[in-house]
Design a protein around this motif. Structure first.
Motif, short mmCIF file in Angstrom:
data_model
loop_
_atom_site.label_atom_id
_atom_site.label_comp_id
_atom_site.label_asym_id
_atom_site.label_seq_id
_atom_site.Cartn_x
_atom_site.Cartn_y
_atom_site.Cartn_z
N ARG A 1 0.86 -1.21 0.00
CA ARG A 1 0.00 0.00 0.00
C ARG A 1 0.89 1.24 0.00
O ARG A 1 1.01 1.94 1.02
CB ARG A 1 -0.91 0.01 1.24
N GLN B 1 -7.93 -1.14 5.67
CA GLN B 1 -6.63 -0.88 5.08
C GLN B 1 -5.54 -0.99 6.15
O GLN B 1 -5.82 -1.33 7.29
CB GLN B 1 -6.61 0.56 4.52
N ASP C 1 -10.36 -6.72 -0.59
CA ASP C 1 -10.15 -6.10 0.72
C ASP C 1 -10.74 -6.96 1.82
O ASP C 1 -11.70 -7.70 1.60
CB ASP C 1 -10.84 -4.73 0.79
#
Lengths: 228, 228
Positions: free
Chosen positions: A108, A161, B137
């Motif tokens: 990321r 995330q 995700d």
């Protein structure tokens, strides 16, 4: 922040997802993908030590990148076969006085400093914080045969995330309970009974899981839509 | 295919999501976003009629685009205040001999011909088919206060796209049962008791929900990652 902060940058598992062990060294905006996560963590003055967890075959390449970037306080550690093993290896690399840990995926690269600080503050206050964004797609649950078994009410769903921030003692307790967890650490802490808070994430903080994602990340960078 | 096919291109609701009613006329790859969905449907020979559903204020602009693209068999219809009302308006615009209907969001300009044909075949066989991609995700369910209430097992989750293909009589029956549905039509049919099949979707078939998404779509087009 009231605690001593360390960070773990997880770059050992990338090979599995990309089908190519070297994709954290793919070029993004003229730099290796891995450079972004390292600089994000190393530039944050509240963080006193960074453990970079790499696969055995990438250790020297990782160390060379750390040196080339001129980063201090980054220790390169050998990861394990799974994400869980790699994060546990990273924990063992961090100084014993570290009490709060930020865990970030090298895949990321576009997480911002603002996001990191938001999660650090929340993690410092609550003990466990993860960034989350709303889910914009309609989500179905499917049966083995591919037919819809359930339509999930989207408004309560969040895509999670990194960076995620946790009290070190909670993390160690959770790993000792579920050492073979196959999830992210927020899920692990939730599964072992800790309350995990969400803070607003960033849509552009995407996870590179395919070569297409690199094209998307490059476009976001070129368009000035992310500041990293 | 054993049935007479029609298509509904939904361009009436786009304004709500963009906060700008004209975003289906935003430029992508040198063309209005809306042109992609129209050409996809009009170029498919199995489809005999296309209903383009637009907001009242955009009707003439829509008609001009249809003329400029030289498309036959496209009727411009006035949509309603909701997606459900707009799709029902589109159904009323289609010839009575149409028995199988493809519904497509104008905000998904990058759907390929291959995807459309896959969904048409499955819809023709089963009566209800939608494209779906794996969710990459980690997905949490959150409480009102933002803390995690549930970690959802990701392997059975699918993000749903358009075009979706349904038997017309099933659609009409479903809308008569739930005329004010706020979901996509696959969810509506599932909610009213019909079996809905999923077929493999396309990651790059993204829905334009923010200006950033246009940048991403442009990048995918420029990189040759989509053929439309």
């Amino acid at each position: 922040l009231s605690q001593t902060l360390g960070a773990i940058v997880v770059a050992a598992g990338g090979g599995l997802r990309f089908g190519d062990a070297d994709k954290v060294f793919a070029t993004l905006g003229g730099q290796p993908v891995l450079a972004y996560a390292l600089r994000l963590m190393a530039a944050e003055r509240a963080i006193s030590a960074v453990a970079l967890v790499m696969g055995q075959h990438n250790l020297s390449r990782g160390a060379e990148l750390v040196a080339a970037l001129g980063l201090r306080d980054v220790v390169v550690c050998t990861g394990g076969a799974t994400r869980s093993a790699s994060v546990q290896a990273g924990l063992r690399c961090l100084d014993p006085d570290v009490t709060l840990v930020a865990i970030h995926d090298a895949a990321r690269p576009l997480a911002s400093v603002g996001l990191l600080r938001r999660v650090l503050r929340a993690g410092d206050e609550t003990g466990a914080a993860v960034p989350a964004v709303a889910v914009t797609d309609t989500i179905y649950e499917v049966d083995d045969d591919g037919s819809i078994s359930n339509v999930i009410e989207r408004s309560r769903l969040r895509a999670i995330q990194t960076p995620q921030v946790f009290r070190r003692d909670w993390l160690e307790q959770a790993f000792s309970t579920l050492p073979d967890a196959t999830t992210d650490e927020g899920s692990l802490l939730h599964a072992t009974g800790y309350a995990v808070e969400t803070v607003p994430g960033e849509r552009q903080n995407l996870k590179l899981t395919s070569p297409d994602d690199l094209v998307v990340a490059e476009a976001l960078l070129s368009a000035g839509l992310v500041q990293v």
